[in-house]
Motif scaffolding. Sequence first.
Motif, PDB file in Angstrom:
ATOM      1  N   ALA A   5       0.814  -1.212   0.000  1.00  0.00           N
ATOM      2  CA  ALA A   5       0.000   0.000   0.000  1.00  0.00           C
ATOM      3  C   ALA A   5       0.846   1.260   0.000  1.00  0.00           C
ATOM      4  O   ALA A   5       0.358   2.338  -0.296  1.00  0.00           O
ATOM      5  N   GLN A   6       2.166   1.151   0.315  1.00  0.00           N
ATOM      6  CA  GLN A   6       3.017   2.327   0.384  1.00  0.00           C
ATOM      7  C   GLN A   6       3.840   2.551  -0.885  1.00  0.00           C
ATOM      8  O   GLN A   6       4.508   3.569  -1.020  1.00  0.00           O
ATOM      9  N   ALA A   7       3.862   1.567  -1.793  1.00  0.00           N
ATOM     10  CA  ALA A   7       4.667   1.682  -3.009  1.00  0.00           C
ATOM     11  C   ALA A   7       3.783   2.123  -4.159  1.00  0.00           C
ATOM     12  O   ALA A   7       2.747   1.546  -4.400  1.00  0.00           O
ATOM     13  N   ASP A   8       4.184   3.127  -4.893  1.00  0.00           N
ATOM     14  CA  ASP A   8       3.388   3.626  -6.016  1.00  0.00           C
ATOM     15  C   ASP A   8       4.334   4.201  -7.055  1.00  0.00           C
ATOM     16  O   ASP A   8       5.558   4.080  -6.924  1.00  0.00           O
ATOM     17  N   ALA A   9       3.746   4.836  -8.063  1.00  0.00           N
ATOM     18  CA  ALA A   9       4.565   5.390  -9.138  1.00  0.00           C
ATOM     19  C   ALA A   9       5.562   6.406  -8.588  1.00  0.00           C
ATOM     20  O   ALA A   9       5.247   7.202  -7.692  1.00  0.00           O
ATOM     21  N   ARG A  17       0.335   9.963  -2.518  1.00  0.00           N
ATOM     22  CA  ARG A  17       0.046   8.536  -2.385  1.00  0.00           C
ATOM     23  C   ARG A  17      -0.821   8.277  -1.166  1.00  0.00           C
ATOM     24  O   ARG A  17      -1.775   7.500  -1.210  1.00  0.00           O
ATOM     25  N   ALA A  18      -0.486   8.939  -0.051  1.00  0.00           N
ATOM     26  CA  ALA A  18      -1.251   8.737   1.182  1.00  0.00           C
ATOM     27  C   ALA A  18      -2.688   9.204   1.008  1.00  0.00           C
ATOM     28  O   ALA A  18      -3.636   8.546   1.461  1.00  0.00           O
ATOM     29  N   SER A  19      -2.858  10.340   0.332  1.00  0.00           N
ATOM     30  CA  SER A  19      -4.206  10.850   0.098  1.00  0.00           C
ATOM     31  C   SER A  19      -5.010   9.903  -0.785  1.00  0.00           C
ATOM     32  O   SER A  19      -6.192   9.633  -0.516  1.00  0.00           O
ATOM     33  N   ALA A  20      -4.375   9.386  -1.839  1.00  0.00           N
ATOM     34  CA  ALA A  20      -5.059   8.444  -2.732  1.00  0.00           C
ATOM     35  C   ALA A  20      -5.424   7.166  -1.997  1.00  0.00           C
ATOM     36  O   ALA A  20      -6.535   6.632  -2.153  1.00  0.00           O
ATOM     37  N   ASN A  21      -4.505   6.678  -1.163  1.00  0.00           N
ATOM     38  CA  ASN A  21      -4.778   5.455  -0.411  1.00  0.00           C
ATOM     39  C   ASN A  21      -5.945   5.639   0.544  1.00  0.00           C
ATOM     40  O   ASN A  21      -6.784   4.752   0.693  1.00  0.00           O
ATOM     41  N   ARG A  22      -5.996   6.780   1.209  1.00  0.00           N
ATOM     42  CA  ARG A  22      -7.110   7.038   2.137  1.00  0.00           C
ATOM     43  C   ARG A  22      -8.439   7.104   1.393  1.00  0.00           C
ATOM     44  O   ARG A  22      -9.458   6.586   1.868  1.00  0.00           O
ATOM     45  N   ALA A  23      -8.439   7.737   0.227  1.00  0.00           N
ATOM     46  CA  ALA A  23      -9.682   7.845  -0.550  1.00  0.00           C
ATOM     47  C   ALA A  23     -10.146   6.466  -1.013  1.00  0.00           C
ATOM     48  O   ALA A  23     -11.344   6.137  -0.922  1.00  0.00           O
ATOM     49  N   ILE A  24      -9.231   5.649  -1.506  1.00  0.00           N
ATOM     50  CA  ILE A  24      -9.601   4.310  -1.967  1.00  0.00           C
ATOM     51  C   ILE A  24     -10.062   3.460  -0.789  1.00  0.00           C
ATOM     52  O   ILE A  24     -11.038   2.703  -0.886  1.00  0.00           O
ATOM     53  N   ALA A  25      -9.381   3.591   0.350  1.00  0.00           N
ATOM     54  CA  ALA A  25      -9.778   2.830   1.535  1.00  0.00           C
ATOM     55  C   ALA A  25     -11.183   3.208   1.984  1.00  0.00           C
ATOM     56  O   ALA A  25     -12.003   2.339   2.321  1.00  0.00           O
ATOM     57  N   ALA A  26     -11.487   4.506   1.994  1.00  0.00           N
ATOM     58  CA  ALA A  26     -12.820   4.950   2.401  1.00  0.00           C
ATOM     59  C   ALA A  26     -13.881   4.375   1.472  1.00  0.00           C
ATOM     60  O   ALA A  26     -14.957   3.939   1.916  1.00  0.00           O
ATOM     61  N   TRP A  27     -13.599   4.353   0.179  1.00  0.00           N
ATOM     62  CA  TRP A  27     -14.535   3.777  -0.799  1.00  0.00           C
ATOM     63  C   TRP A  27     -14.742   2.288  -0.545  1.00  0.00           C
ATOM     64  O   TRP A  27     -15.882   1.808  -0.492  1.00  0.00           O
ATOM     65  N   PRO A 132      -2.775   2.194  -6.870  1.00  0.00           N
ATOM     66  CA  PRO A 132      -1.442   1.580  -6.930  1.00  0.00           C
ATOM     67  C   PRO A 132      -1.446   0.387  -7.883  1.00  0.00           C
ATOM     68  O   PRO A 132      -2.402  -0.397  -7.913  1.00  0.00           O
ATOM     69  N   ALA A 133      -0.395   0.265  -8.674  1.00  0.00           N
ATOM     70  CA  ALA A 133      -0.364  -0.772  -9.712  1.00  0.00           C
ATOM     71  C   ALA A 133      -0.585  -2.164  -9.147  1.00  0.00           C
ATOM     72  O   ALA A 133      -1.280  -2.989  -9.741  1.00  0.00           O
ATOM     73  N   GLY A 134       0.000  -2.454  -7.997  1.00  0.00           N
ATOM     74  CA  GLY A 134      -0.146  -3.782  -7.414  1.00  0.00           C
ATOM     75  C   GLY A 134      -1.537  -4.095  -6.921  1.00  0.00           C
ATOM     76  O   GLY A 134      -1.860  -5.258  -6.665  1.00  0.00           O
ATOM     77  N   LEU A 135      -2.362  -3.063  -6.785  1.00  0.00           N
ATOM     78  CA  LEU A 135      -3.717  -3.254  -6.284  1.00  0.00           C
ATOM     79  C   LEU A 135      -4.727  -3.499  -7.401  1.00  0.00           C
ATOM     80  O   LEU A 135      -5.813  -4.038  -7.152  1.00  0.00           O
ATOM     81  N   LYS A 136      -4.392  -3.144  -8.618  1.00  0.00           N
ATOM     82  CA  LYS A 136      -5.355  -3.222  -9.719  1.00  0.00           C
ATOM     83  C   LYS A 136      -5.899  -4.635  -9.953  1.00  0.00           C
ATOM     84  O   LYS A 136      -7.118  -4.814 -10.107  1.00  0.00           O
ATOM     85  N   PRO A 137      -5.044  -5.680  -9.987  1.00  0.00           N
ATOM     86  CA  PRO A 137      -5.601  -7.020 -10.210  1.00  0.00           C
ATOM     87  C   PRO A 137      -6.604  -7.433  -9.142  1.00  0.00           C
ATOM     88  O   PRO A 137      -7.618  -8.068  -9.436  1.00  0.00           O
ATOM     89  N   ARG A 138      -6.339  -7.067  -7.888  1.00  0.00           N
ATOM     90  CA  ARG A 138      -7.269  -7.436  -6.820  1.00  0.00           C
ATOM     91  C   ARG A 138      -8.607  -6.743  -6.995  1.00  0.00           C
ATOM     92  O   ARG A 138      -9.660  -7.356  -6.819  1.00  0.00           O
ATOM     93  N   LEU A 139      -8.575  -5.466  -7.331  1.00  0.00           N
ATOM     94  CA  LEU A 139      -9.837  -4.732  -7.494  1.00  0.00           C
ATOM     95  C   LEU A 139     -10.642  -5.255  -8.672  1.00  0.00           C
ATOM     96  O   LEU A 139     -11.877  -5.318  -8.611  1.00  0.00           O
ATOM     97  N   LEU A 140      -9.963  -5.653  -9.741  1.00  0.00           N
ATOM     98  CA  LEU A 140     -10.675  -6.246 -10.873  1.00  0.00           C
ATOM     99  C   LEU A 140     -11.268  -7.597 -10.502  1.00  0.00           C
ATOM    100  O   LEU A 140     -12.386  -7.938 -10.912  1.00  0.00           O
ATOM    101  N   LEU A 141     -10.527  -8.381  -9.718  1.00  0.00           N
ATOM    102  CA  LEU A 141     -11.048  -9.676  -9.283  1.00  0.00           C
ATOM    103  C   LEU A 141     -12.286  -9.500  -8.411  1.00  0.00           C
ATOM    104  O   LEU A 141     -13.270 -10.240  -8.553  1.00  0.00           O
TER     105      LEU A 141
END
Length: 361
Positions: A5-9, A17-27, A132-141
């Motif tokens: 969750a801490q690694a991104d582009a 990154r922290a702001s994006a992670n918080r927004a995605i987590a809230a969703w 985050p790139a590593g999260l995309k496959p999980r969200l699609l699944l």
Amino acid sequence: MPFDAQADAAHRSAPQRASANRAIAAWLLAVAAMVWVMVALGGATRLTGSGLSIMEWAPLSGALPPLSEAEWRRLYALYQTIPQYALVNQGFGIEGFKEIFWLEWAHRLWGRVIGLAYALPLAWFWLRGRIPAGLKPRLLLLLLLGGMQGAVGWFMVASGFEADRTAVSPYRLVMHLSLALGLYAALLWTGLTLLRGAPRPLPATAGTVRRQAKAAAWLVVAAMLAGGFVAGIRAGFDYNSFPLMDGRVVPDGYWRLEPAWRNLTLNIPAVQFNHRLLATLATLAALGAAIAGWRRLPPGAARKACLGLGAAVCLQYALGVATLLMVVPVWLGTLHQACAVLVLTAALVALHCLRDTRSAA
């Protein structure tokens, strides 16, 4: 499907990154809360016998309720062709039909709303490049599994239209429930990981607490699945005493079905006994985790999570006993099913707080 969750582009700053992670987590946590409501609605639908009132699977057009008296009569005529009407609700009239129809319609509509609440923000976050790139496959699944849940729901409902059946198949019910709980767990765990990031260091004694919490979590899951079979064969309407069942610890007739494995899923005394046993073991394990957390962990989130797990399981156990003794009133049976998700939440939060820094790395 792990992700950091801490690694991104590289071109994005740490605050971005922290702001994006918080927004995605809230969703994700908001969608998880909607799934929780869906599980409770499913319990109410099952307990009121409403689940078979809509005999068509129309993912798009079914979002609209009947808009004319002719449409109401058409749907009522369809319902009159299935065994549940002939054996349970014969003669209750179109007004009685409307009562059970609206609950099932609300249940299905809420499922559609969840789908939109997941898919639309996913597309927005994706197009904005905030995932985050590593999260995309999980969200699609998860999107795929959410769509499958709708199909599995119809697969379950269709089993209730078979000859001489007035309710859905218990096997398909447990399949539907299991997928819902799996989706909820994945949403919650992913949201927590985005919010909390890497595991916090814990003392060496945390290993014992972690093992205790894992045991409690697996027993909680087993008790919930056993509860699905209790619901599927309406086993809660028999043996309405506690702690004994008809004056016995192990009820008479536990192995009366052949082959023997059918007793575990279709035999009322065996199914109810198994649920009681697993719920008792889960409660003892959760209390053990709470005591271990209190004794072996420093004050903080992990200790509170272990205590919360113990409290949630005790509450659920008390609700289960009350539901049984009161012969499963709809409101209490629905509350019991909703509280099961609370227990699962407490177990996942405890395990998340107790993550091993070495395995996470």
